[in-house]
Design a protein around this motif. Structure first.
Motif, PDB file in Angstrom:
ATOM      1  N   GLY A 131      19.700  16.826 -51.551  1.00 35.62           N
ATOM      2  CA  GLY A 131      18.238  16.556 -51.618  1.00 35.62           C
ATOM      3  C   GLY A 131      18.333  17.402 -53.381  1.00 35.62           C
ATOM      4  O   GLY A 131      16.620  16.536 -52.693  1.00 35.62           O
ATOM      5  N   MET A 132      18.428  17.656 -53.737  1.00 36.96           N
ATOM      6  CA  MET A 132      18.027  17.997 -54.798  1.00 36.96           C
ATOM      7  C   MET A 132      17.265  16.223 -55.369  1.00 36.96           C
ATOM      8  O   MET A 132      15.536  16.020 -56.086  1.00 36.96           O
ATOM      9  CB  MET A 132      18.883  18.442 -55.722  1.00 36.96           C
ATOM     10  CG  MET A 132      18.704  19.773 -55.264  1.00 36.96           C
ATOM     11  SD  MET A 132      19.278  20.591 -56.923  1.00 36.96           S
ATOM     12  CE  MET A 132      21.103  20.023 -56.677  1.00 36.96           C
ATOM     13  N   PHE A 153      13.008  24.755 -53.330  1.00 39.64           N
ATOM     14  CA  PHE A 153      13.930  24.063 -51.707  1.00 39.64           C
ATOM     15  C   PHE A 153      15.455  24.337 -52.021  1.00 39.64           C
ATOM     16  O   PHE A 153      16.352  24.851 -51.611  1.00 39.64           O
ATOM     17  CB  PHE A 153      12.810  23.842 -51.410  1.00 39.64           C
ATOM     18  CG  PHE A 153      13.593  23.968 -49.220  1.00 39.64           C
ATOM     19  CD1 PHE A 153      13.866  24.705 -48.719  1.00 39.64           C
ATOM     20  CD2 PHE A 153      14.597  22.955 -49.726  1.00 39.64           C
ATOM     21  CE1 PHE A 153      14.102  25.171 -47.401  1.00 39.64           C
ATOM     22  CE2 PHE A 153      15.021  22.641 -47.953  1.00 39.64           C
ATOM     23  CZ  PHE A 153      15.379  23.888 -47.210  1.00 39.64           C
ATOM     24  N   TRP A 154      15.790  23.237 -52.152  1.00 42.10           N
ATOM     25  CA  TRP A 154      16.893  22.284 -52.407  1.00 42.10           C
ATOM     26  C   TRP A 154      18.411  23.486 -53.482  1.00 42.10           C
ATOM     27  O   TRP A 154      18.621  22.973 -52.713  1.00 42.10           O
ATOM     28  CB  TRP A 154      17.205  20.971 -51.941  1.00 42.10           C
ATOM     29  CG  TRP A 154      16.695  20.087 -51.471  1.00 42.10           C
ATOM     30  CD1 TRP A 154      15.576  19.164 -51.221  1.00 42.10           C
ATOM     31  CD2 TRP A 154      17.449  20.282 -50.132  1.00 42.10           C
ATOM     32  NE1 TRP A 154      15.491  18.962 -50.256  1.00 42.10           N
ATOM     33  CE2 TRP A 154      16.089  19.341 -49.156  1.00 42.10           C
ATOM     34  CE3 TRP A 154      18.616  20.606 -50.196  1.00 42.10           C
ATOM     35  CZ2 TRP A 154      17.211  18.973 -47.998  1.00 42.10           C
ATOM     36  CZ3 TRP A 154      18.769  20.385 -48.078  1.00 42.10           C
ATOM     37  CH2 TRP A 154      18.056  19.113 -47.782  1.00 42.10           C
ATOM     38  N   ARG A 155      18.005  23.508 -54.523  1.00 44.13           N
ATOM     39  CA  ARG A 155      18.505  24.739 -55.006  1.00 44.13           C
ATOM     40  C   ARG A 155      18.557  25.850 -54.992  1.00 44.13           C
ATOM     41  O   ARG A 155      19.603  26.185 -55.507  1.00 44.13           O
ATOM     42  CB  ARG A 155      17.692  24.161 -57.101  1.00 44.13           C
ATOM     43  CG  ARG A 155      17.740  23.021 -57.802  1.00 44.13           C
ATOM     44  CD  ARG A 155      17.383  22.988 -59.127  1.00 44.13           C
ATOM     45  NE  ARG A 155      18.330  23.763 -59.846  1.00 44.13           N
ATOM     46  CZ  ARG A 155      19.176  23.915 -60.421  1.00 44.13           C
ATOM     47  NH1 ARG A 155      20.091  23.354 -60.494  1.00 44.13           N
ATOM     48  NH2 ARG A 155      19.507  25.291 -60.680  1.00 44.13           N
ATOM     49  N   VAL A 156      17.456  26.404 -54.534  1.00 44.81           N
ATOM     50  CA  VAL A 156      17.735  27.444 -53.889  1.00 44.81           C
ATOM     51  C   VAL A 156      18.828  27.520 -52.198  1.00 44.81           C
ATOM     52  O   VAL A 156      19.969  28.145 -52.289  1.00 44.81           O
ATOM     53  CB  VAL A 156      16.726  28.066 -52.711  1.00 44.81           C
ATOM     54  CG1 VAL A 156      17.166  29.506 -52.465  1.00 44.81           C
ATOM     55  CG2 VAL A 156      15.393  28.031 -53.653  1.00 44.81           C
ATOM     56  N   VAL A 157      18.609  26.155 -51.404  1.00 42.39           N
ATOM     57  CA  VAL A 157      19.659  25.693 -51.022  1.00 42.39           C
ATOM     58  C   VAL A 157      20.945  26.201 -51.463  1.00 42.39           C
ATOM     59  O   VAL A 157      21.821  26.394 -51.222  1.00 42.39           O
ATOM     60  CB  VAL A 157      19.241  24.853 -50.004  1.00 42.39           C
ATOM     61  CG1 VAL A 157      20.677  23.746 -49.314  1.00 42.39           C
ATOM     62  CG2 VAL A 157      18.293  24.695 -49.016  1.00 42.39           C
ATOM     63  N   GLU A 158      21.391  24.594 -52.861  1.00 41.85           N
ATOM     64  CA  GLU A 158      22.690  24.593 -53.318  1.00 41.85           C
ATOM     65  C   GLU A 158      22.511  25.946 -54.139  1.00 41.85           C
ATOM     66  O   GLU A 158      24.366  25.891 -54.103  1.00 41.85           O
ATOM     67  CB  GLU A 158      22.117  23.987 -54.046  1.00 41.85           C
ATOM     68  CG  GLU A 158      23.790  23.085 -54.704  1.00 41.85           C
ATOM     69  CD  GLU A 158      24.003  21.856 -55.952  1.00 41.85           C
ATOM     70  OE1 GLU A 158      23.623  21.142 -55.083  1.00 41.85           O
ATOM     71  OE2 GLU A 158      23.655  21.798 -57.258  1.00 41.85           O
ATOM     72  N   GLY A 159      21.980  26.777 -54.067  1.00 38.35           N
ATOM     73  CA  GLY A 159      22.466  27.755 -54.511  1.00 38.35           C
ATOM     74  C   GLY A 159      22.971  28.400 -53.887  1.00 38.35           C
ATOM     75  O   GLY A 159      24.297  29.713 -54.342  1.00 38.35           O
TER      76      GLY A 159
END
Length: 476
Positions: A101-102, A113-119
């Motif tokens: 996603g990133m 957004f995708w950094r939050v998901v991966e977080g």
């Protein structure tokens, strides 16, 4: 007996399978470290695609920490309910999807957004790895095996630095930072494959009355069929109280461990380590290094981080957790003082880059033998079994929350106060950390998890003596 002899004897006395479990569980740290390190180099090139102010750089960097807080807040409870193994598999899957996603993000909003998901996967990984290791490792080598998580974090950071260097120029017509972020799918795949072959934590199995499965796992880990005593000890401790929740963390006998865990969680971040990990290339770039030289400089920092973590593994079950913390925080204080001095003294403009790099390396070296690995080890040791996952989750939330605040505010802080005062402020926090550790943090070396829990209960009965004598949990 020297360290090498101790390790050889430990390998003879314990089943090889316990090392296999620890090594695979520690791969959670690889995800953790890779994500921390990869953004440091990617930021230099993301700015060429999306124009970033210092504040937006902080948002991109720290957004993963929002997800990590969510993962840590929910991961501990989920680990207690569904088990360490299944949650590790879920975390690896989320990290895999987040990496893609990133890499494909068309706007800065999608990247955040995708950094939050991966977080969320990073937050889960920070909990389940140490949990699984501590609950399978024999007490005499639990420290060394627990440090494998931190070793993998440092290897993940170093891997990220190498990936940053490899994809620094444009590659196949796609801007390099996208390839840097995509590469996170590789360690996620390795973790998922390795975890598939892992057993569940025997202590979690006992807690859920799956005794025969627990006996099977313990027989392989301990290299013996005579594991009934260990199972009885775990069941005895487990049956003392009902299933715990967040409210149990405020019980008088648990509260000292909560203070230690939360205190170390905040200290680890306000000591400034992630300002160096996240922004090392940016700092070096700002004082005259070009982009490639800045990334190469951080590879050196990563190598030192790995090597000193190996040293810590050799020392933790010999000298103890507490001495490593005290020596490390004292050294970090001195290194940050020198680092700040390099920015404020006149006439050093020609060598400030080398002073900065040397101070950063020294600072990371002291961190690598102390706050880096010991924090994650201690919070996997000091909490009762029935609320261990939940308690680790609370400590991790505070850790990621402090990480978020530091990452979000560091560059604006430098713009306002200047580099010298900013690093001196972090040095002041390290000095306060030394005082807190000296006053509050116990020694857990060589004690089983059940003994540590029993010590906490005994301390609540006899009074507050444990706060006055921090040499061990029961102050033997």
């Amino acid at each position: 007996m020297n360290i090498a002899d101790r390790l050889l004897n430990a390998e003879r006395e314990h089943s090889t399978f316990v090392y296999v479990i620890a090594a695979i569980a520690a791969l959670n740290g690889l995800l953790f470290g890779f994500d921390i390190g990869v953004i440091s180099g990617a930021l230099l090139y993301i700015d060429q695609t999306f124009t970033l102010s210092p504040f937006l750089e902080g948002v991109v960097t720290s957004s993963v920490l929002v997800g990590a807080m969510i993962g840590a807040a929910t991961g501990g409870k989920l680990a207690d309910r569904f088990g360490r193994r299944r949650l590790t598999l879920a975390g690896a899957a989320v990290f895999f999807v987040g990496s893609f996603g990133m890499a494909l993000s068309p706007t800065i909003e999608w990247l955040v957004f995708w950094r939050v998901v991966e977080g969320t996967a990073v937050g889960v990984a920070s909990i389940v790895g140490p949990l699984l290791i501590s609950e399978t490792a024999p007490s005499d080598i639990r420290g060394a095996l627990g440090f494998l998580q931190q070793l993998m974090i440092t290897i993940g950071i170093l891997l990220a630095y190498v990936v940053n260097y490899a994809f620094a120029p444009e590659f196949l017509g796609i801007t390099g930072w996208r390839w840097m972020l995509w590469f996170g799918a590789v360690p996620a795949t390795v973790l998922a494959i390795g975890t598939y072959f892992l057993p569940e934590s025997p202590r979690w199995l006992i807690e859920h009355d799956r005794i025969e499965e627990a006996k099977s796992v313990l027989s392989r880990i301990r290299d013996t069929d005579d594991v009934d005593d260990e199972i009885d000890n775990v069941r005895e401790v487990s049956e003392i109280e009902e299933k715990g929740g967040l409210s149990d963390l405020l019980e008088p006998w648990v509260r000292p461990a909560l203070v230690i865990g939360v205190g170390l969680a905040v200290i680890q971040q306000v000591s400034g380590i992630n300002t160096v990990i996240y922004y090392a290339p940016t700092i070096l770039n700002n004082i005259g290094f070009n982009e490639i030289a800045s990334i190469v400089g951080t590879v050196g920092v990563g190598v030192v981080n790995v090597l000193l973590t190996v040293v810590a593994i050799l020392l933790v079950d010999r000298v103890g957790r507490r001495p490593l913390l005290l020596v490390g925080t004292a050294g970090m204080t001195v290194m940050l003082g020198i680092l700040g001095l390099g920015f404020v003294l006149p006439g050093l403009s020609g060598v400030v880059g080398y002073v900065t790099l040397a101070s950063m390396i020294g600072y990371v070296a002291f961190y690598a033998i102390s706050l880096g690995p010991v924090f994650w080890l201690l919070i996997s040791e000091i909490y009762p079994l029935r609320i261990r996952g939940t308690a680790e989750g609370v400590a991790s939330v505070f850790n990621w929350g402090a990480n978020f605040l530091v990452a979000l505010t560091f560059l604006p802080l430098i713009n306002r106060l200047g580099e010298g005062l900013s690093f001196w402020l972090l040095g002041g926090f390290c000095l306060l950390a030394f005082v807190f550790i000296y006053a509050r943090v116990p020694e857990t070396m060589g004690r089983s998890l059940e003994e540590i829990e029993a010590d906490l209960r005994e301390s609540a009965i006899v009074g507050s003596d444990s706060e006055e004598r921090p040499e061990s949990v029961t102050n033997d």
